[in-house]
Scaffold this motif. Structure first.
Motif, PDB file in Angstrom:
ATOM      1  N   LEU A   6      -5.587  -5.176   0.873  1.00 14.52           N
ATOM      2  CA  LEU A   6      -5.462  -6.608   0.631  1.00 14.52           C
ATOM      3  C   LEU A   6      -5.894  -6.884  -0.792  1.00 14.52           C
ATOM      4  N   ALA A   7      -5.058  -7.525  -1.560  1.00 14.13           N
ATOM      5  CA  ALA A   7      -5.433  -7.873  -2.937  1.00 14.13           C
ATOM      6  C   ALA A   7      -5.784  -9.348  -2.996  1.00 14.13           C
ATOM      7  N   VAL A   8      -7.027  -9.657  -3.329  1.00 18.65           N
ATOM      8  CA  VAL A   8      -7.484 -11.042  -3.423  1.00 18.65           C
ATOM      9  C   VAL A   8      -8.204 -11.236  -4.750  1.00 18.65           C
ATOM     10  N   HIS A  30       3.421  -3.451  -2.594  1.00 10.92           N
ATOM     11  CA  HIS A  30       4.271  -4.621  -2.750  1.00 10.92           C
ATOM     12  C   HIS A  30       3.554  -5.822  -2.141  1.00 10.92           C
ATOM     13  N   HIS A  31       3.978  -7.017  -2.555  1.00 11.71           N
ATOM     14  CA  HIS A  31       3.323  -8.220  -2.056  1.00 11.71           C
ATOM     15  C   HIS A  31       3.644  -8.440  -0.587  1.00 11.71           C
ATOM     16  N   ASN A 864      -1.407  -3.490 -11.765  1.00  9.14           N
ATOM     17  CA  ASN A 864       0.016  -3.182 -11.946  1.00  9.14           C
ATOM     18  C   ASN A 864       0.440  -1.966 -11.134  1.00  9.14           C
ATOM     19  N   ALA A 865      -0.490  -1.023 -10.943  1.00  9.55           N
ATOM     20  CA  ALA A 865      -0.164   0.160 -10.150  1.00  9.55           C
ATOM     21  C   ALA A 865       0.149  -0.219  -8.709  1.00  9.55           C
ATOM     22  N   ASN A 901     -10.969  -2.117 -13.849  1.00 13.03           N
ATOM     23  CA  ASN A 901      -9.793  -2.965 -13.653  1.00 13.03           C
ATOM     24  C   ASN A 901     -10.014  -4.115 -12.683  1.00 13.03           C
ATOM     25  N   GLY A 902     -11.254  -4.315 -12.267  1.00 13.88           N
ATOM     26  CA  GLY A 902     -11.544  -5.469 -11.429  1.00 13.88           C
ATOM     27  C   GLY A 902     -11.152  -5.319  -9.970  1.00 13.88           C
TER      28      GLY A 902
END
Length: 927
Positions: A6-8, A30-31, A864-865, A901-902
C-alpha cells in the motif's frame, strides 16, 4: 505467493491531500482502483502547531538612525580604525583588523591610542557578556549595527556595561549598553565625554540608577539616546543621575523611559528637547545649590497603563509612593534656573503639580508663570503621543514619543535654546518640535505589515507588505538567527520569501523599510517553529492507578469507556519537574488487570488553539482480558499540559504511565534516525555474553560507538526496540542511563515464557552506556535493536500530528498481509518537500494466523520503481519491531526511518497471514 503493498503519502496528512493507495505484485507495481482510496480519510491528522503569525502595519514604528552630522570625538579622529565585535569567544583570536576583529571589545579599547576609532560590529540576538572600562583619552567607540550590544554576565555579572574612568575627549555612539542591579554606564572623573545615539537600559534589576555621572566629571553630553530605568517601584532611582560637583552637563533630544533625571549641586545643567515619561518620581529633579540650569523644549508626560512601565498614579499610590511634581527645582537652584517652552501631557485624571519651584508647588501654568516669571511659553498638551517600541532588535523598551497631528509640541520649540540640536532623535531635520522626536508628515503612510506561516518543522513562508508613496525603498529582513535578507523596490509592494531555521525555537523577525529620504520604519513579529526538540527525562512514573499515583493518591481502576486526565506538565521529580509549554511527551503506557478485551488511546486534552481535542480513532495499546500489555507512546500535548488516556473496553483496567522524555519548541536534542540494527542478542552472544540475564541482574550495553560507529559519542538518548524472549517467570525490564540510580519505572512488562517487544527511548549515561535490569524472579534473554538517537548535533525536529489511522488491512480490499509479504507506505508528496527523515507510528498486528514477528525498515526502491518501473525485492534487516504468538493482537511504537526515498516497509515475518493497523502520531523533518 504474492505481496500486497500500500502506498500512502504520510506527508499528505499535514496538508490535507488525498492518500494514494497502490497495489503491487512481486514483479510489477501499479495503482489500485480509484475506489480503493475511499476507505481512507483525507485532510485529517493536521500537523499540530502549524500557525500563522502576524503584525499589522499599525505597529510600524520609526527607527533611530545616525545623526545628520556624524558625531566625532572632541579631538578629531586622526588615528587608525580598530575593529571589534560584541560577541564572546573562549580565547581572543582577533588582531583588530577588519578581516579579523577583536572578539573582546576590551581588547580593542586597550589597544587604542588617542585619535583612534573603534568600529564595533554586532549580530542580531547576540551580545558581549564582558564589561568594558575605558581609560584611554581621545578615542571614539562607534557601533556599526543596531545590535552592537554589551550586557555583562558570567564572570562579569554585576558589573556596569561601560565605565569611562578618568578620561577626556571620548565619544561613544550607537552602542547598546545593558546591566543588571548596577548602573549600565558610569562616568567617573572624566571630561569632554559624548554619548550619542546609544541605547541604555537595565534588565531584571532590583533598583539602581541607569546612567551615573560622578561629581568629578564635567563637560558631559548625552544626546539622541534612549535611557530606560525600568525601576518605578524602587524610590530614589533615576534614569540619569548627576552627583554633586559635576559641571556643564548637557542632555539633549534623549528618550527617557520609566524614570527621570536627578541632579544635586551641579554647576551647569542643560536639559533640552528630551521626551521624558516619568513614573512616580519627578521627570526632572534639581537639588542643592545648583547653578546654570536651563530646562527647555522638553515633552514631559505621565506614565499610563498603555505605556512601558507601570508607574502611573494609581499604582504609585498602591505601592505607597508619592506622585511627585513633573519638575522640581530646589530653593538654592531656582535663582539660576530657566524653564520655558516645555510641553506637559497629563494622562487622564493623573494631574499633579507641574512645578515645585523653590519649595512652592504650582498646579497650573498660570500660577507658575505669575509666581516665578518663568514658563512663559510652556503649554499643556491635549494630544497623547503614540507609543514607540522595539528601538533595537531583541529589546522591549517603549515610550510615548511619536507626536500626533494637533499636538501643541509641533513646530513650537525654541530652536535657539541652549543645547538645542539641529536634528532629532532619529537624525531628522529641520527640528522645530518640542520633545526628542520631530513631527514628520512627509510620508505618513510609510508602514510595513508582517505575516509568517509554518510550512515544515523548521520552515516558514513569509511576506512583508509595504505601504508607501511612489519612492525608492530598501527592505531588510532580520530573521532573528543572525541571518538577513534584502530587497529593493519602488512604492507599495509585497515581498514574499521563505526561511528555514537550523534549530527549533521562537525567533523575532524584524523588517525595516528605508525610503530615499533616509526615514526608516520597522515592525517585528515573533514566530515559533512547528518542530520540537527532545529532552531526555527520567524515566519517572507519573501514573499508577493501582496506588493512586497521578490521580490524587486514591487507588482506583479506570471504568469502562472511562478517561484519565493525566497532568504531565508540572509532574515528575521534585526539583526538576516537567515544564509547561511542552508539545509532546514520551510515555511508556502499561495496561494491567483488564477485565475485558479492548484498547487504550492517548491523545492531547486540548488542541493547540486551547480547545478541547476530539478523541481520535487511533489506539496505542491493544489488550485482552487479564493481559498485561505495555507500549511506548509519543503523545502530542496541548497548552494545558494534560494528556487524556481512554479505556476503550467494556471492563475496568489499571493504567501505568512512565515518562522518559518530552519535546519543546526550543533548541535541545534533535533526532537522527537509523536503519534498524541489532545491538544485543543474549541468545547468540551479540553485544553481550551468550547467557540470559539473571533474575535481578543487570546488563550494561555500550551505545556510543556501536552499530559500526553509527552511534556517536555525546548523544543524549537512544531510540531502541527491546524484546524479552522466554523469561522463566513474569516480571519487567527497566532501562536507564549507566552510572545512575535505577528508577522505579518499567519499560517492558512480561509473563512467564512470553516473547514480547516494546519501543524504548532511554537517556544515555555520560560513559555512553545504558543498563537493562531484569526485574523478575527468573532469567530472561534480551534483544536490543537500535532505530535512532538524539543529540544536540542532530537536526531532525518532531512535528506532532493529530493521531490518524493510515492503514487497516481489515478493511482493505486486498486482505491481510501474507507470510513473507509486506506493505509499504510512501512518506513524501514529492522530492521537493522539506526533508522528512522519520515517521512516528504505532503498528498493531491482529488476527494473526501464525507466530512470528514484524520488521519495519526503510525501502531501497524509489516510488517510480513501484509506478511502472523496476522494483528491487527488498531484503529486511535481521531485527524485530514486535513479536506475537498465533491468535494474539500486539501493538508497538516505531520511529521509522524513511530512508533515501521516503518509503517504509512493514514486513510479515511469520508463518501465517496477519492484519496490520498503522496509526501515525508525528513525523521528523530536518532543515
Amino acid at each position: 505467493m504474492y505481496l500486497r503493498r500500500l502506498a500512502v503519502p504520510v506527508a499528505a496528512i499535514a496538508v490535507g491531500a488525498a492518500f494514494l493507495p497502490a497495489y503491487a505484485s512481486a514483479a510489477t507495481a501499479h495503482h489500485a482502483p480509484a475506489a480503493h482510496g475511499s476507505t481512507f480519510a483525507t485532510g485529517a491528522g493536521a500537523a499540530s502547531g502549524f500557525k500563522t503569525f502576524s503584525s499589522p502595519a499599525s505597529k510600524s514604528v520609526r527607527l533611530q538612525r545616525a545623526a545628520t552630522q556624524p558625531v566625532k570625538s572632541r579631538t578629531s579622529a586622526t588615528g587608525k580604525i580598530i575593529y571589534a565585535g560584541t560577541y564572546d569567544c573562549a580565547v581572543e583570536a582577533g588582531d583588530g583588523t577588519q578581516a579579523n576583529p577583536y572578539c573582546f571589545l576590551q581588547d580593542a579599547v586597550n589597544a587604542a591610542a588617542p585619535g583612534d576609532t573603534i568600529d564595533v560590529s554586532g549580530s542580531t540576538g547576540y551580545f558581549s557578556s564582558h564589561a568594558v572600562v575605558v581609560k584611554t583619552s581621545g578615542i571614539s567607540i562607534v557601533g556599526t549595527s543596531d545590535q552592537s550590544w554589551i550586557w555583562p554576565g558570567n564572570a562579569d555579572a554585576g558589573k556596569p556595561a561601560l565605565i569611562l574612568d578618568g578620561v577626556s575627549d571620548v565619544t561613544v555612539s550607537n552602542l547598546m549598553l545593558t546591566a543588571t542591579n548596577v548602573p549600565s554606564v558610569e562616568i567617573v572623573g572624566s571630561s569632554g565625554i559624548t554619548l550619542d545615539s546609544d541605547y541604555i537600559d537595565q534588565r531584571f534589576t532590583a533598583g539602581t540608577d541607569t546612567l551615573t555621572i560622578d561629581g568629578a566629571s564635567s563637560n558631559i553630553t548625552v544626546s539622541r539616546t534612549f535611557v530606560d530605568n525600568g525601576t518605578w517601584t524602587a524610590p530614589g532611582h533615576s534614569a540619569i543621575s548627576i552627583a554633586s560637583g559635576a559641571g556643564n552637563v548637557t542632555l539633549a533630544s534623549d528618550l527617557i523611559a520609566a524614570s527621570g533625571i536627578k541632579a544635586d549641586t551641579v554647576a551647569g545643567l542643560t536639559v533640552t528637547g528630551n521626551t521624558i515619561q516619568r513614573t512616580c518620581a519627578a521627570a526632572i529633579d534639581v537639588e542643592g545649590a545648583s547653578s546654570g540650569i536651563s530646562i527647555q523644549n522638553n515633552l514631559l508626560e505621565d506614565a499610563n497603563p498603555q505605556s512601558d512601565g507601570a508607574g502611573y498614579q494609581s499604582n504609585c499610590a498602591a505601592n505607597s509612593q508619592a506622585w511627585a511634581p513633573d519638575v522640581v527645582i530646589s530653593a538654592n537652584a531656582s535663582a539660576q534656573a530657566t524653564a520655558d517652552y516645555n510641553d506637559f501631557y497629563v494622562y487622564g485624571t493623573d494631574a499633579t503639580d507641574l512645578y515645585s519651584w523653590a519649595g512652592t508647588a504650582y498646579t497650573t501654568l498660570s500660577a507658575f508663570q505669575t509666581g516665578t516669571g518663568q514658563g512663559a511659553h510652556d503649554v499643556i498638551d491635549s494630544k497623547q503621543a503614540q507609543q514607540i517600541s522595539n528601538f533595537r532588535s531583541n529589546t522591549d523598551g517603549a515610550i510615548d514619543a511619536k507626536l500626533v497631528k494637533g499636538s501643541a509640541a509641533i513646530g513650537s520649540a525654541n530652536t535657539s535654546a541652549p543645547g538645542a540640536l539641529s536634528s532629532d532623535f532619529y537624525g531628522a531635520s529641520p527640528y522645530t518640535s518640542r520633545g526628542a522626536v520631530e513631527y514628520v508628515p512627509v510620508d505618513p503612510n510609510l508602514a510595513v505589515s508582517l505575516s509568517a506561516q509554518n510550512t515544515s518543522a523548521l520552515g516558514f513562508s513569509f511576506q512583508a507588505a509595504v505601504t508607501s508613496t511612489d519612492v525608492p525603498l530598501d527592505l531588510t529582513i532580520a530573521w532573528g538567527d543572525g541571518t538577513t535578507s534584502n530587497t529593493s523596490f519602488t512604492g507599495s509592494n509585497t515581498y514574499f520569501t521563505v526561511h528555514t531555521y537550523s534549530k527549533p525555537g521562537s525567533y523575532p523577525i524584524s523588517a525595516t523599510v528605508t525610503d530615499n529620504q533616509g526615514d526608516t520604519v520597522g515592525n517585528t513579529v515573533s514566530v515559533t517553529t512547528a518542530g520540537s526538540d527532545y529532552t531526555a527525562y527520567g524515566p519517572v512514573r507519573i501514573l499508577d492507578t493501582r496506588n493512586g499515583t497521578g490521580i490524587g493518591g486514591t487507588a482506583a481502576k479506570v471504568g469502562p469507556n472511562g478517561t484519565v486526565k493525566l497532568q504531565v506538565s508540572g509532574s515528575g521529580t521534585p526539583g526538576s519537574l516537567i515544564p509547561a509549554g511542552i508539545t509532546g511527551v514520551v510515555l511508556n503506557l502499561t495496561v494491567t488487570n483488564p477485565t475485558a478485551t479492548g484498547y487504550l488511546t492517548a491523545y492531547p486534552n486540548q488542541g493547540y488553539g486551547g480547545v478541547p481535542q476530539n478523541r481520535p480513532t487511533s489506539s496505542n495499546v491493544d489488550f485482552q482480558a487479564g493481559q498485561t500489555a505495555p507500549n511506548l507512546a509519543v503523545v502530542p500535548v496541548g497548552p494545558d499540559g494534560i494528556v487524556d488516556l481512554y479505556n476503550g473496553s467494556g471492563g475496568t483496567v489499571n493504567l501505568i504511565a512512565d515518562v522518559s522524555g518530552y519535546f519543546t519548541q526550543s533548541a535541545a536534542s534533535g533526532y537522527s534516525p537509523l536503519s534498524p540494527a541489532r545491538l544485543v542478542d543474549t541468545r547468540k552472544g551479540v553485544g553481550a555474553p551468550k547467557a540470559p540475564v539473571a533474575a535481578g541482574g543487570k546488563l550494561t550495553v555500550q551505545i556510543a560507538g556501536a552499530d559500526g560507529g553509527q552511534l556517536p559519542s555525546g548523544l543524549t538518548a537512544v531510540a531502541l526496540n527491546v524484546t524479552v524472549v522466554t523469561p522463566q517467570t513474569g516480571g519487567y525490564l527497566t532501562l536507564y542511563p549507566d552510572g545512575g540510580s535505577r528508577p522505579t519505572a518499567s519499560n517492558l512488562d512480561f509473563g512467564a515464557g512470553q516473547v514480547i517487544a516494546n519501543a524504548v527511548i532511554v537517556p544515555v549515561g555520560s560513559d555512553g552506556k545504558i543498563d537493562v535490569y531484569n526485574g523478575s524472579g527468573g532469567s530472561a534473554n534480551v534483544l536490543v535493536d537500535v532505530v535512532g538517537y538524539y543529540s544536540t548535533s542532530s537536526t531532525s525536529a518532531l512535528v506532532p500530528v493529530t493521531p490518524i489511522r493510515l492503514l487497516d488491512t481489515r478493511t482493505w480490499a486486498y486482505g491481510p498481509i501474507t507470510p513473507g509479504g509486506y506493505a509499504y507506505l510512501w512518506s513524501k508528496l514529492s522530492t521537493t518537500d522539506p526533508k522528512l527523515t522519520a515517521v512516528v507510528v504505532n503498528t498493531t498486528v491482529t488476527r494473526t494466523k501464525g507466530s512470528g514477528y514484524e520488521t519495519v525498515s526503510p525501502d531501497p526502491n524509489s516510488l517510480n520503481a513501484y509506478n511502472g518501473g523496476t522494483a528491487v525485492f527488498p531484503t529486511p534487516p535481521n531485527v524485530s519491531t514486535l513479536d506475537w504468538s498465533q491468535g494474539q493482537t500486539v501493538p508497538n511504537l516505531v520511529q521509522a526511518s524513511t530512508g533515501q526515498n521516503g518509503i517504509v516497509d512493514y514486513w510479515n515475518r511469520s508463518g501465517g497471514n496477519m492484519d496490520l493497523i498503522v496509526d501515525q502520531f508525528g513525523y521528523y523533518q530536518a532543515d
